[in-house]
Design an enzyme around this catalytic site. Structure first.
Site, PDB file in Angstrom:
ATOM      1  N   ASP A  86       0.813  -1.218   0.000  1.00 38.70           N
ATOM      2  CA  ASP A  86       0.000   0.000   0.000  1.00 38.70           C
ATOM      3  C   ASP A  86       0.844   1.263   0.000  1.00 38.70           C
ATOM      4  O   ASP A  86       0.385   2.329   0.425  1.00 38.70           O
ATOM      5  CB  ASP A  86      -0.924   0.004   1.217  1.00 38.70           C
ATOM      6  CG  ASP A  86      -0.174  -0.087   2.543  1.00 38.70           C
ATOM      7  OD1 ASP A  86       0.941  -0.635   2.559  1.00 38.70           O
ATOM      8  OD2 ASP A  86      -0.714   0.363   3.565  1.00 38.70           O
TER       9      ASP A  86
ATOM     10  N   ARG B  70      11.421   3.556  -3.449  1.00 42.37           N
ATOM     11  CA  ARG B  70      11.815   2.154  -3.669  1.00 42.37           C
ATOM     12  C   ARG B  70      12.312   1.960  -5.098  1.00 42.37           C
ATOM     13  O   ARG B  70      13.329   1.325  -5.335  1.00 42.37           O
ATOM     14  CB  ARG B  70      10.632   1.225  -3.402  1.00 42.37           C
ATOM     15  CG  ARG B  70       9.854   1.509  -2.127  1.00 42.37           C
ATOM     16  CD  ARG B  70      10.444   0.810  -0.920  1.00 42.37           C
ATOM     17  NE  ARG B  70       9.727   1.215   0.280  1.00 42.37           N
ATOM     18  CZ  ARG B  70       8.639   0.614   0.749  1.00 42.37           C
ATOM     19  NH1 ARG B  70       8.127  -0.411   0.100  1.00 42.37           N
ATOM     20  NH2 ARG B  70       8.053   1.045   1.858  1.00 42.37           N
TER      21      ARG B  70
ATOM     22  N   LYS C 161      -7.049  -0.329   6.343  1.00 43.86           N
ATOM     23  CA  LYS C 161      -5.979  -0.053   7.291  1.00 43.86           C
ATOM     24  C   LYS C 161      -5.813   1.444   7.466  1.00 43.86           C
ATOM     25  O   LYS C 161      -5.851   2.193   6.491  1.00 43.86           O
ATOM     26  CB  LYS C 161      -4.662  -0.655   6.791  1.00 43.86           C
ATOM     27  CG  LYS C 161      -3.564  -0.631   7.853  1.00 43.86           C
ATOM     28  CD  LYS C 161      -2.191  -0.564   7.244  1.00 43.86           C
ATOM     29  CE  LYS C 161      -1.889   0.815   6.713  1.00 43.86           C
ATOM     30  NZ  LYS C 161      -0.484   0.998   6.313  1.00 43.86           N
TER      31      LYS C 161
ATOM     32  N   GLU D  33      -3.798   0.578  13.340  1.00 49.43           N
ATOM     33  CA  GLU D  33      -2.334   0.631  13.346  1.00 49.43           C
ATOM     34  C   GLU D  33      -1.805   1.838  14.115  1.00 49.43           C
ATOM     35  O   GLU D  33      -1.593   2.912  13.546  1.00 49.43           O
ATOM     36  CB  GLU D  33      -1.780   0.658  11.916  1.00 49.43           C
ATOM     37  CG  GLU D  33      -0.249   0.649  11.874  1.00 49.43           C
ATOM     38  CD  GLU D  33       0.321   0.635  10.468  1.00 49.43           C
ATOM     39  OE1 GLU D  33       1.562   0.645  10.339  1.00 49.43           O
ATOM     40  OE2 GLU D  33      -0.461   0.621   9.495  1.00 49.43           O
TER      41      GLU D  33
ATOM     42  N   GLU E  18       1.393   3.027  15.400  1.00 44.07           N
ATOM     43  CA  GLU E  18       2.813   2.686  15.332  1.00 44.07           C
ATOM     44  C   GLU E  18       3.652   3.608  16.198  1.00 44.07           C
ATOM     45  O   GLU E  18       3.650   4.819  16.007  1.00 44.07           O
ATOM     46  CB  GLU E  18       3.323   2.754  13.894  1.00 44.07           C
ATOM     47  CG  GLU E  18       4.811   2.428  13.796  1.00 44.07           C
ATOM     48  CD  GLU E  18       5.378   2.485  12.391  1.00 44.07           C
ATOM     49  OE1 GLU E  18       6.563   2.161  12.224  1.00 44.07           O
ATOM     50  OE2 GLU E  18       4.631   2.863  11.462  1.00 44.07           O
TER      51      GLU E  18
ATOM     52  N   LYS F  60      -2.488  -3.794  14.226  1.00 47.10           N
ATOM     53  CA  LYS F  60      -1.175  -3.781  13.565  1.00 47.10           C
ATOM     54  C   LYS F  60      -0.232  -2.886  14.366  1.00 47.10           C
ATOM     55  O   LYS F  60      -0.094  -1.698  14.077  1.00 47.10           O
ATOM     56  CB  LYS F  60      -1.291  -3.291  12.123  1.00 47.10           C
ATOM     57  CG  LYS F  60       0.047  -3.323  11.378  1.00 47.10           C
ATOM     58  CD  LYS F  60      -0.101  -3.030   9.893  1.00 47.10           C
ATOM     59  CE  LYS F  60       1.262  -3.035   9.202  1.00 47.10           C
ATOM     60  NZ  LYS F  60       1.162  -2.880   7.733  1.00 47.10           N
TER      61      LYS F  60
ATOM     62  N   GLY G 270       8.601  -2.250  10.969  1.00 52.47           N
ATOM     63  CA  GLY G 270       9.224  -1.118  11.633  1.00 52.47           C
ATOM     64  C   GLY G 270      10.690  -0.875  11.307  1.00 52.47           C
ATOM     65  O   GLY G 270      11.476  -0.533  12.188  1.00 52.47           O
ATOM     66  N   GLY G 271      11.065  -1.042  10.050  1.00 43.34           N
ATOM     67  CA  GLY G 271      12.437  -0.745   9.654  1.00 43.34           C
ATOM     68  C   GLY G 271      13.439  -1.836   9.969  1.00 43.34           C
ATOM     69  O   GLY G 271      14.644  -1.669   9.730  1.00 43.34           O
TER      70      GLY G 271
ATOM     71  N   SER H 272       2.265  -8.278   9.053  1.00 47.59           N
ATOM     72  CA  SER H 272       1.731  -7.411   8.004  1.00 47.59           C
ATOM     73  C   SER H 272       2.917  -6.596   7.522  1.00 47.59           C
ATOM     74  O   SER H 272       3.137  -5.470   7.951  1.00 47.59           O
ATOM     75  CB  SER H 272       0.620  -6.501   8.537  1.00 47.59           C
ATOM     76  OG  SER H 272       0.137  -5.659   7.504  1.00 47.59           O
TER      77      SER H 272
ATOM     78  N   TYR I  86       4.347   6.623   4.573  1.00 48.29           N
ATOM     79  CA  TYR I  86       3.978   6.026   3.297  1.00 48.29           C
ATOM     80  C   TYR I  86       2.524   6.257   3.008  1.00 48.29           C
ATOM     81  O   TYR I  86       1.953   5.712   2.111  1.00 48.29           O
ATOM     82  CB  TYR I  86       4.304   4.510   3.288  1.00 48.29           C
ATOM     83  CG  TYR I  86       3.618   3.716   4.360  1.00 48.29           C
ATOM     84  CD1 TYR I  86       2.451   3.020   4.100  1.00 48.29           C
ATOM     85  CD2 TYR I  86       4.119   3.668   5.655  1.00 48.29           C
ATOM     86  CE1 TYR I  86       1.811   2.284   5.071  1.00 48.29           C
ATOM     87  CE2 TYR I  86       3.485   2.937   6.626  1.00 48.29           C
ATOM     88  CZ  TYR I  86       2.350   2.245   6.331  1.00 48.29           C
ATOM     89  OH  TYR I  86       1.727   1.514   7.326  1.00 48.29           O
TER      90      TYR I  86
END
Length: 350
Positions: free
Chosen positions: A34, A43, A133, A174, A176, A216, A259-260, A287, A350
Protein backbone atom coordinates in the site's frame (compact mmCIF):
# COMPACT_ATOMS: atom_id res chain seq x y z
CA UNK A 1 -25.71 5.16 31.04
CA UNK A 2 -23.69 4.33 27.87
CA UNK A 3 -25.71 3.06 24.93
CA UNK A 4 -24.33 1.12 21.98
CA UNK A 5 -25.48 3.10 18.95
CA UNK A 6 -25.58 2.34 16.15
CA UNK A 7 -25.36 -1.33 17.01
CA UNK A 8 -24.17 -4.05 14.64
CA UNK A 9 -26.53 -6.92 13.92
CA UNK A 10 -25.59 -10.50 14.73
CA UNK A 11 -25.13 -11.15 11.01
CA UNK A 12 -22.83 -8.14 10.61
CA UNK A 13 -20.70 -9.25 13.54
CA UNK A 14 -20.46 -12.78 12.17
CA UNK A 15 -19.30 -11.53 8.76
CA UNK A 16 -16.67 -9.21 10.23
CA UNK A 17 -15.30 -11.91 12.50
CA UNK A 18 -15.10 -14.43 9.65
CA UNK A 19 -13.19 -11.98 7.42
CA UNK A 20 -10.73 -11.24 10.21
CA UNK A 21 -10.22 -14.95 10.82
CA UNK A 22 -9.56 -15.62 7.13
CA UNK A 23 -6.82 -12.99 7.04
CA UNK A 24 -4.94 -14.48 10.01
CA UNK A 25 -5.66 -18.17 9.44
CA UNK A 26 -2.87 -20.52 10.54
CA UNK A 27 0.34 -19.75 8.71
CA UNK A 28 -1.05 -16.64 7.02
CA UNK A 29 -0.23 -12.96 7.30
CA UNK A 30 -0.58 -9.79 5.25
CA UNK A 31 1.37 -8.39 2.32
CA UNK A 32 1.38 -4.61 2.75
CA UNK A 33 1.57 -3.34 -0.84
CA UNK A 34 0.00 0.00 0.00
CA UNK A 35 2.91 2.37 -0.58
CA UNK A 36 1.72 5.74 -1.80
CA UNK A 37 2.91 7.07 -5.15
CA UNK A 38 5.56 9.11 -3.35
CA UNK A 39 6.75 6.25 -1.15
CA UNK A 40 7.08 3.71 -3.94
CA UNK A 41 9.07 6.32 -5.86
CA UNK A 42 11.83 5.94 -3.26
CA UNK A 43 11.81 2.15 -3.67
CA UNK A 44 11.92 2.34 -7.45
CA UNK A 45 14.58 5.05 -7.48
CA UNK A 46 16.80 2.86 -5.29
CA UNK A 47 16.98 0.32 -8.15
CA UNK A 48 17.17 2.87 -10.95
CA UNK A 49 13.56 2.54 -12.11
CA UNK A 50 11.42 5.52 -13.12
CA UNK A 51 8.31 6.07 -11.00
CA UNK A 52 5.67 5.73 -13.72
CA UNK A 53 2.21 4.26 -13.30
CA UNK A 54 3.13 1.38 -15.61
CA UNK A 55 6.25 0.53 -13.60
CA UNK A 56 4.22 0.63 -10.39
CA UNK A 57 1.61 -1.65 -11.97
CA UNK A 58 4.21 -4.05 -13.34
CA UNK A 59 6.04 -4.36 -10.02
CA UNK A 60 2.87 -5.05 -8.09
CA UNK A 61 1.79 -7.57 -10.72
CA UNK A 62 5.08 -9.36 -10.05
CA UNK A 63 4.09 -9.72 -6.39
CA UNK A 64 0.45 -10.67 -6.93
CA UNK A 65 1.18 -13.32 -9.57
CA UNK A 66 3.91 -15.20 -7.70
CA UNK A 67 3.38 -18.95 -7.87
CA UNK A 68 0.97 -20.89 -5.69
CA UNK A 69 3.53 -21.64 -2.96
CA UNK A 70 2.68 -18.16 -1.67
CA UNK A 71 -1.06 -18.86 -1.36
CA UNK A 72 -0.92 -20.58 2.09
CA UNK A 73 1.24 -17.73 3.41
CA UNK A 74 -0.79 -14.63 2.48
CA UNK A 75 -4.23 -14.13 3.98
CA UNK A 76 -4.67 -10.51 2.95
CA UNK A 77 -3.13 -7.87 0.70
CA UNK A 78 -3.33 -4.15 1.50
CA UNK A 79 -3.51 -1.96 -1.61
CA UNK A 80 -2.99 1.71 -2.34
CA UNK A 81 -6.05 3.38 -3.91
CA UNK A 82 -4.49 3.50 -7.39
CA UNK A 83 -3.82 -0.24 -7.37
CA UNK A 84 -7.50 -1.09 -6.90
CA UNK A 85 -8.08 -0.15 -10.54
CA UNK A 86 -4.99 -1.75 -12.05
CA UNK A 87 -5.18 -4.89 -14.15
CA UNK A 88 -2.76 -7.75 -14.77
CA UNK A 89 -1.48 -8.41 -18.27
CA UNK A 90 -4.26 -11.03 -18.54
CA UNK A 91 -6.86 -8.26 -18.27
CA UNK A 92 -8.06 -9.32 -14.80
CA UNK A 93 -8.25 -6.68 -12.09
CA UNK A 94 -5.59 -7.12 -9.42
CA UNK A 95 -8.38 -7.48 -6.86
CA UNK A 96 -9.60 -10.58 -8.72
CA UNK A 97 -6.07 -11.98 -9.06
CA UNK A 98 -5.61 -11.64 -5.30
CA UNK A 99 -8.98 -13.16 -4.42
CA UNK A 100 -8.46 -16.05 -6.83
CA UNK A 101 -5.34 -16.94 -4.85
CA UNK A 102 -7.41 -17.13 -1.67
CA UNK A 103 -6.46 -13.80 -0.07
CA UNK A 104 -8.68 -10.98 1.14
CA UNK A 105 -8.32 -7.52 -0.43
CA UNK A 106 -7.77 -4.48 1.77
CA UNK A 107 -7.05 -0.80 1.23
CA UNK A 108 -5.09 1.91 3.03
CA UNK A 109 -7.56 4.68 3.81
CA UNK A 110 -5.55 7.21 5.82
CA UNK A 111 -4.07 10.14 3.89
CA UNK A 112 -0.75 10.25 5.70
CA UNK A 113 0.36 12.22 8.74
CA UNK A 114 -0.51 15.87 9.37
CA UNK A 115 0.74 18.18 12.16
CA UNK A 116 -1.18 18.06 15.44
CA UNK A 117 -1.75 21.57 16.78
CA UNK A 118 -0.67 22.17 20.36
CA UNK A 119 2.17 19.64 20.36
CA UNK A 120 5.92 19.68 19.71
CA UNK A 121 5.96 18.49 16.10
CA UNK A 122 3.69 15.48 16.69
CA UNK A 123 1.19 14.26 14.13
CA UNK A 124 -2.20 12.68 13.56
CA UNK A 125 -3.85 11.32 10.38
CA UNK A 126 -6.77 12.25 8.10
CA UNK A 127 -8.71 10.58 5.88
CA UNK A 128 -14.03 -1.53 -2.51
CA UNK A 129 -12.45 -3.92 -0.17
CA UNK A 130 -13.20 -6.36 2.69
CA UNK A 131 -10.76 -4.78 5.10
CA UNK A 132 -9.02 -1.45 5.54
CA UNK A 133 -5.98 -0.05 7.29
CA UNK A 134 -5.44 3.28 9.03
CA UNK A 135 -2.03 4.20 10.44
CA UNK A 136 -1.21 6.66 13.17
CA UNK A 137 2.36 7.30 14.32
CA UNK A 138 3.88 8.33 17.63
CA UNK A 139 7.53 9.10 18.28
CA UNK A 140 9.56 8.49 21.42
CA UNK A 141 11.75 11.33 22.70
CA UNK A 142 12.40 13.00 26.05
CA UNK A 143 9.03 14.75 25.87
CA UNK A 144 6.98 12.62 23.46
CA UNK A 145 4.59 11.10 22.90
CA UNK A 146 2.46 13.60 24.79
CA UNK A 147 -0.83 12.58 26.37
CA UNK A 148 -2.63 14.80 23.85
CA UNK A 149 -1.02 12.98 20.90
CA UNK A 150 -1.77 9.56 22.38
CA UNK A 151 -5.44 10.38 23.06
CA UNK A 152 -6.04 12.18 19.74
CA UNK A 153 -4.53 9.36 17.67
CA UNK A 154 -6.45 6.73 19.66
CA UNK A 155 -9.73 8.54 18.95
CA UNK A 156 -8.90 8.90 15.25
CA UNK A 157 -8.33 5.15 15.04
CA UNK A 158 -11.52 4.41 16.96
CA UNK A 159 -13.69 6.64 14.75
CA UNK A 160 -12.24 5.03 11.64
CA UNK A 161 -12.80 1.52 13.04
CA UNK A 162 -16.41 2.25 13.89
CA UNK A 163 -17.12 3.68 10.42
CA UNK A 164 -15.50 0.65 8.78
CA UNK A 165 -17.61 -1.80 10.71
CA UNK A 166 -20.84 0.04 9.96
CA UNK A 167 -19.97 -0.50 6.30
CA UNK A 168 -19.06 -4.17 6.58
CA UNK A 169 -15.30 -3.62 6.46
CA UNK A 170 -12.84 -5.12 8.94
CA UNK A 171 -10.60 -2.35 10.31
CA UNK A 172 -6.91 -2.91 10.87
CA UNK A 173 -5.96 -0.53 13.65
CA UNK A 174 -2.33 0.63 13.35
CA UNK A 175 -0.90 2.73 16.18
CA UNK A 176 2.81 2.69 15.33
CA UNK A 177 5.42 3.73 17.85
CA UNK A 178 8.31 4.67 15.56
CA UNK A 179 11.78 3.12 16.02
CA UNK A 180 13.47 6.53 15.65
CA UNK A 181 15.63 7.46 18.64
CA UNK A 182 18.14 6.01 21.09
CA UNK A 183 15.64 4.72 23.68
CA UNK A 184 16.08 1.24 25.12
CA UNK A 185 13.72 -1.74 25.17
CA UNK A 186 12.16 -0.80 28.52
CA UNK A 187 11.24 2.71 27.32
CA UNK A 188 9.66 1.35 24.12
CA UNK A 189 7.65 -1.16 26.12
CA UNK A 190 6.37 1.53 28.49
CA UNK A 191 5.29 3.84 25.65
CA UNK A 192 3.76 1.00 23.63
CA UNK A 193 1.67 -0.04 26.62
CA UNK A 194 0.40 3.52 27.15
CA UNK A 195 -0.48 3.87 23.46
CA UNK A 196 -2.28 0.52 23.23
CA UNK A 197 -4.18 1.11 26.48
CA UNK A 198 -5.48 4.42 25.10
CA UNK A 199 -6.41 2.80 21.78
CA UNK A 200 -8.52 0.09 23.41
CA UNK A 201 -10.18 2.58 25.73
CA UNK A 202 -11.16 4.62 22.64
CA UNK A 203 -12.33 1.53 20.73
CA UNK A 204 -14.55 0.65 23.69
CA UNK A 205 -15.93 4.19 23.87
CA UNK A 206 -16.81 4.00 20.16
CA UNK A 207 -18.50 0.59 20.54
CA UNK A 208 -16.11 -1.13 18.16
CA UNK A 209 -16.68 -4.89 17.87
CA UNK A 210 -13.25 -6.25 18.76
CA UNK A 211 -13.79 -9.71 17.29
CA UNK A 212 -14.16 -8.00 13.92
CA UNK A 213 -10.86 -6.10 14.10
CA UNK A 214 -7.15 -6.70 13.70
CA UNK A 215 -4.35 -4.79 15.44
CA UNK A 216 -1.18 -3.78 13.56
CA UNK A 217 1.31 -2.63 16.22
CA UNK A 218 5.05 -2.19 16.34
CA UNK A 219 7.09 -4.88 18.02
CA UNK A 220 8.74 -3.67 21.20
CA UNK A 221 12.30 -2.97 20.06
CA UNK A 222 15.02 -0.53 21.14
CA UNK A 223 15.40 2.69 19.16
CA UNK A 224 17.42 2.47 15.99
CA UNK A 225 20.20 4.56 17.57
CA UNK A 226 20.30 2.58 20.83
CA UNK A 227 23.81 1.19 21.36
CA UNK A 228 22.69 -1.76 23.49
CA UNK A 229 21.67 -4.90 21.62
CA UNK A 230 18.83 -7.13 22.78
CA UNK A 231 18.32 -10.80 21.97
CA UNK A 232 15.23 -11.89 19.99
CA UNK A 233 13.93 -13.57 23.14
CA UNK A 234 14.11 -10.26 25.02
CA UNK A 235 12.25 -8.45 22.23
CA UNK A 236 9.66 -11.23 22.23
CA UNK A 237 9.10 -11.16 26.00
CA UNK A 238 8.77 -7.36 26.07
CA UNK A 239 6.37 -7.40 23.11
CA UNK A 240 4.12 -10.15 24.43
CA UNK A 241 4.11 -8.60 27.91
CA UNK A 242 3.02 -5.23 26.50
CA UNK A 243 0.22 -6.89 24.53
CA UNK A 244 -0.96 -9.00 27.49
CA UNK A 245 -1.27 -5.85 29.60
CA UNK A 246 -3.32 -3.88 27.09
CA UNK A 247 -4.98 -5.89 24.29
CA UNK A 248 -8.25 -7.70 25.10
CA UNK A 249 -8.35 -11.44 24.26
CA UNK A 250 -11.41 -10.75 22.06
CA UNK A 251 -9.19 -9.23 19.35
CA UNK A 252 -8.98 -11.77 16.51
CA UNK A 253 -5.39 -11.23 15.50
CA UNK A 254 -2.29 -9.10 15.82
CA UNK A 255 -0.40 -8.45 12.58
CA UNK A 256 2.95 -6.85 13.36
CA UNK A 257 4.53 -4.19 11.20
CA UNK A 258 8.25 -4.63 10.57
CA UNK A 259 9.22 -1.12 11.63
CA UNK A 260 12.44 -0.75 9.65
CA UNK A 261 13.89 -4.09 10.71
CA UNK A 262 15.77 -6.08 8.09
CA UNK A 263 13.89 -8.92 6.42
CA UNK A 264 15.66 -11.51 8.52
CA UNK A 265 15.29 -9.57 11.79
CA UNK A 266 11.55 -9.20 11.26
CA UNK A 267 11.21 -12.95 10.67
CA UNK A 268 13.42 -13.96 13.60
CA UNK A 269 11.60 -11.63 15.99
CA UNK A 270 8.18 -12.85 14.83
CA UNK A 271 9.30 -16.43 15.38
CA UNK A 272 10.60 -15.60 18.88
CA UNK A 273 7.30 -13.89 19.74
CA UNK A 274 5.37 -17.02 18.79
CA UNK A 275 7.76 -19.22 20.78
CA UNK A 276 7.52 -16.99 23.86
CA UNK A 277 6.20 -19.17 26.75
CA UNK A 278 3.74 -16.52 27.99
CA UNK A 279 0.06 -17.17 27.27
CA UNK A 280 -0.99 -15.50 24.01
CA UNK A 281 -4.77 -15.51 23.35
CA UNK A 282 -4.51 -13.99 19.84
CA UNK A 283 -3.06 -15.08 16.51
CA UNK A 284 0.30 -13.31 16.18
CA UNK A 285 1.40 -12.85 12.59
CA UNK A 286 2.83 -10.34 10.10
CA UNK A 287 1.73 -7.41 8.00
CA UNK A 288 4.98 -6.64 6.25
CA UNK A 289 5.79 -4.37 3.35
CA UNK A 290 9.53 -3.76 3.12
CA UNK A 291 10.33 -6.93 5.09
CA UNK A 292 8.62 -9.03 2.39
CA UNK A 293 9.79 -7.03 -0.61
CA UNK A 294 13.37 -5.77 -0.15
CA UNK A 295 15.17 -8.76 -1.69
CA UNK A 296 12.45 -9.11 -4.31
CA UNK A 297 12.81 -5.49 -5.39
CA UNK A 298 16.59 -5.74 -5.56
CA UNK A 299 16.44 -8.96 -7.59
CA UNK A 300 13.98 -7.42 -10.06
CA UNK A 301 15.91 -4.17 -10.65
CA UNK A 302 13.29 -3.11 -13.19
CA UNK A 303 14.15 -5.82 -15.73
CA UNK A 304 11.51 -8.12 -17.16
CA UNK A 305 14.00 -10.96 -17.46
CA UNK A 306 14.45 -10.86 -13.67
CA UNK A 307 10.78 -11.37 -12.82
CA UNK A 308 11.09 -15.06 -11.94
CA UNK A 309 14.12 -14.47 -9.70
CA UNK A 310 12.32 -11.59 -7.99
CA UNK A 311 9.21 -13.70 -7.41
CA UNK A 312 11.40 -16.43 -5.95
CA UNK A 313 12.85 -13.95 -3.43
CA UNK A 314 9.35 -12.81 -2.45
CA UNK A 315 8.22 -16.43 -2.11
CA UNK A 316 11.18 -17.25 0.17
CA UNK A 317 10.26 -14.41 2.53
CA UNK A 318 6.57 -15.33 2.50
CA UNK A 319 7.38 -18.96 3.34
CA UNK A 320 9.81 -17.90 6.09
CA UNK A 321 7.25 -15.63 7.74
CA UNK A 322 4.54 -18.27 7.42
CA UNK A 323 6.74 -20.54 9.52
CA UNK A 324 7.62 -17.71 11.91
CA UNK A 325 3.99 -16.95 12.72
CA UNK A 326 3.75 -20.58 13.86
CA UNK A 327 7.04 -20.49 15.81
CA UNK A 328 8.62 -22.95 13.37
CA UNK A 329 11.20 -20.83 11.56
CA UNK A 330 14.85 -21.87 11.66
CA UNK A 331 17.25 -19.36 10.15
CA UNK A 332 19.55 -20.87 7.55
CA UNK A 333 21.81 -17.84 7.44
CA UNK A 334 21.28 -17.72 3.68
CA UNK A 335 18.85 -14.89 3.13
CA UNK A 336 18.00 -13.06 -0.07
CA UNK A 337 19.81 -10.21 -1.75
CA UNK A 338 18.75 -7.74 0.93
CA UNK A 339 17.78 -10.04 3.82
CA UNK A 340 20.25 -8.59 6.29
CA UNK A 341 20.07 -4.95 5.20
CA UNK A 342 18.53 -2.46 7.59
CA UNK A 343 15.26 -1.09 6.23
CA UNK A 344 15.10 1.77 8.72
CA UNK A 345 13.93 5.12 7.35
CA UNK A 346 13.83 8.09 9.71
CA UNK A 347 10.30 9.41 10.30
CA UNK A 348 9.00 6.72 7.93
CA UNK A 349 5.87 7.77 6.07
CA UNK A 350 3.98 6.03 3.30
Amino acid sequence: MPTEYPALTTEQKKELHEIAQRIVATGKGILAADESTGSIAKRLTSIGVENTEENRRFYRQLLFTADDRVNPCIGGVILFHETLYHKADSGALFTKVIKDKGAVVGIKVDKGVVPLAGTNGETTTQAFADFAKWRCVLKISDHTPSRLAIIENANVLARYASICQQNGIVPIVEPEVLPDGDHDLKRCQYVTEKVLAAVYKALSDHHVYLEGTLLKPNMVTPGHACTKKFAPEEVACATVTALRRTVPPAVTGITFLSGGQSEEEATVHLNAINKCPLVKPWTLTFSYGRALQASCLKAWSGKKENVKNAQEEYTKRALANSLACQGKYVSSGQGGAAAGESLFVSNHAY
